[in-house]
Write an enzyme that holds these catalytic residues in place. Structure first.
Site, PDB file in Angstrom:
ATOM      1  NE  ARG A   1      -3.471  -2.616   0.187  1.00 10.84           N
ATOM      2  CZ  ARG A   1      -3.053  -3.591  -0.390  1.00 10.84           C
ATOM      3  NH1 ARG A   1      -2.201  -3.745  -1.220  1.00 10.84           N
ATOM      4  NH2 ARG A   1      -3.948  -5.090  -0.117  1.00 10.84           N
TER       5      ARG A   1
ATOM      6  CB  SER B   1      -8.369  -1.741   4.184  1.00 11.06           C
ATOM      7  OG  SER B   1      -8.765  -2.977   3.739  1.00 11.06           O
TER       8      SER B   1
ATOM      9  CD  GLU C   1      -5.385  -0.218   2.668  1.00 11.78           C
ATOM     10  OE1 GLU C   1      -4.839  -1.095   3.615  1.00 11.78           O
ATOM     11  OE2 GLU C   1      -5.530  -0.570   1.629  1.00 11.78           O
TER      12      GLU C   1
END
Ligand SMILES: Cc1cc2nc3c(=O)[nH]c(=O)nc-3n(C[C@H](O)[C@H](O)[C@H](O)COP(=O)(O)OP(=O)(O)OC[C@H]3O[C@@H](n4cnc5c(N)ncnc54)[C@H](O)[C@@H]3O)c2cc1C
Length: 289
Positions: A160, A209, A280
């Site tokens: 990420r 998320s 995130e």
């Protein structure tokens, strides 16, 4: 290309939260994108690219920036031999459809990621063991200085993470795929989508998320579930009863509600497991977490 004022960001995000953008444009070519970025630079305005807004939480007060959403040829997809060439604004669903029609596999994992090719570069999106880093060849990056192709190494993709800076917009992405029969692709996608439906809130307004998975035997969702947070609510923001690493907008949730939930989730995970959860979701407009 029109530059609109005070465009409401709630309309551009999957969670349906966010106040107005100071300016908003939908460039349809690299030339138009360069023009928009020069327009912003001339006014000292920061630039934010939005894909499908599927990993974004934007401030209720709005965002003092030029927000660009790529359209036209910057949202189209084509194939050349085994290379899939996607505009930065091309939805993953469209890219997957094109890949399948051309008998190209390797992009199936993206069937569960409701974003764009460009947003996927920024986030190094991934699922089911695949990610952008595994298939990306290069990306055309545009900023106020002009455009340049960046290699996979230059983009420095990891979990990420990418090296892209604010104001750098991915206008085109090339993926290296492999030959695969259409019906095999279809079967893999059906299996992945069924798995998703069984474990995540697929028909609710969320931003994906909330936290990255920590270095822990339990994932972020499992930690938060163990903290008893499923269904926990602040205002109209609710920790998903289906998967505790998702926040659902159950009506007219505000960014402040979502942030308060995130703070409580982080506090509990730290208190019960000693884990500091890392965000995130990307924040826009001076939100701090
Ligand atoms: C139900 C659901 C399930 C999800 N599942 C997954 C999953 O399995 N795996 C996963 O990785 N993610 C998942 N996500 C999160 C999200 O879909 C991904 O992060 C996706 O890659 C974001 O793409 P986007 O185009 O929507 O980007 P946005 O959410 O619009 O933006 C995200 C970030 O990328 C930047 N950005 C967007 N477009 C560009 C561009 N063209 N150039 C430069 N920067 C850009 C934005 O400025 C922002 O910083 C999920 C989200 C939802 C709602």
């Amino acid at each position: 290309m029109k530059i609109e004022e005070h465009f409401t960001l709630a309309r551009l995000t999957t969670v349906g939260i966010g106040g107005p953008a100071r300016a908003f444009a939908r460039p349809e070519s690299v030339a138009e994108l360069e023009k928009a970025l020069a327009w912003a630079a001339g006014r000292g305005l920061p630039v934010v690219a939005i894909g499908l807004g599927s990993n974004l939480l934007a401030a209720d007060e709005g965002v003092d920036a030029l927000v660009v959403r790529l359209a036209g040829e910057l949202a189209e997809v084509e194939t050349s031999d085994s290379v899939l060439i996607a505009g930065g604004g091309a939805p993953n669903a469209v890219a997957l459809h094109r890949a399948r029609a051309a008998g190209l596999g390797g992009f199936e994992f993206a069937c569960a990621i409701p974003g764009t090719a460009g947003g996927g570069v920024r986030m190094n999106a991934g699922a089911y063991g695949g990610d952008w880093a595994g298939i990306l060849v290069r990306a055309l990056v545009v900023d106020a200085e002009g455009s340049r192709w960046c290699s996979l190494d230059e983009l420095d993709l990891s979990y990420r993470h990418s090296s892209l800076e604010p104001g750098e917009v991915v206008a085109r992405v090339e993926f290296q795929l492999v030959s695969r029969a259409e019906d095999e692709i279809r079967a893999t996608v059906a299996e992945m989508q069924a798995q998703r439906k069984a474990t995540q809130p697929t028909n609710k307004r969320t931003f994906g998320s909330v936290f990255k998975n920590p270095q822990h035997e339990l994932g972020a969702g499992q930690l938060l579930e163990a903290c008893g947070l499923k269904g926990y609510r602040i205002g109209d923001a609710v920790i998903s009863p289906r998967h505790a690493n998702f926040i659902e907008n159950a009506g007219s949730a505000q960014a402040t509600d979502a942030l308060a939930l995130m703070a409580e989730a982080r506090r509990r995970a730290h208190e019960q497991f000693g884990v500091v959860l890392e965000r995130e979701v990307e924040l826009l407009g001076g939100l701090d977490f």
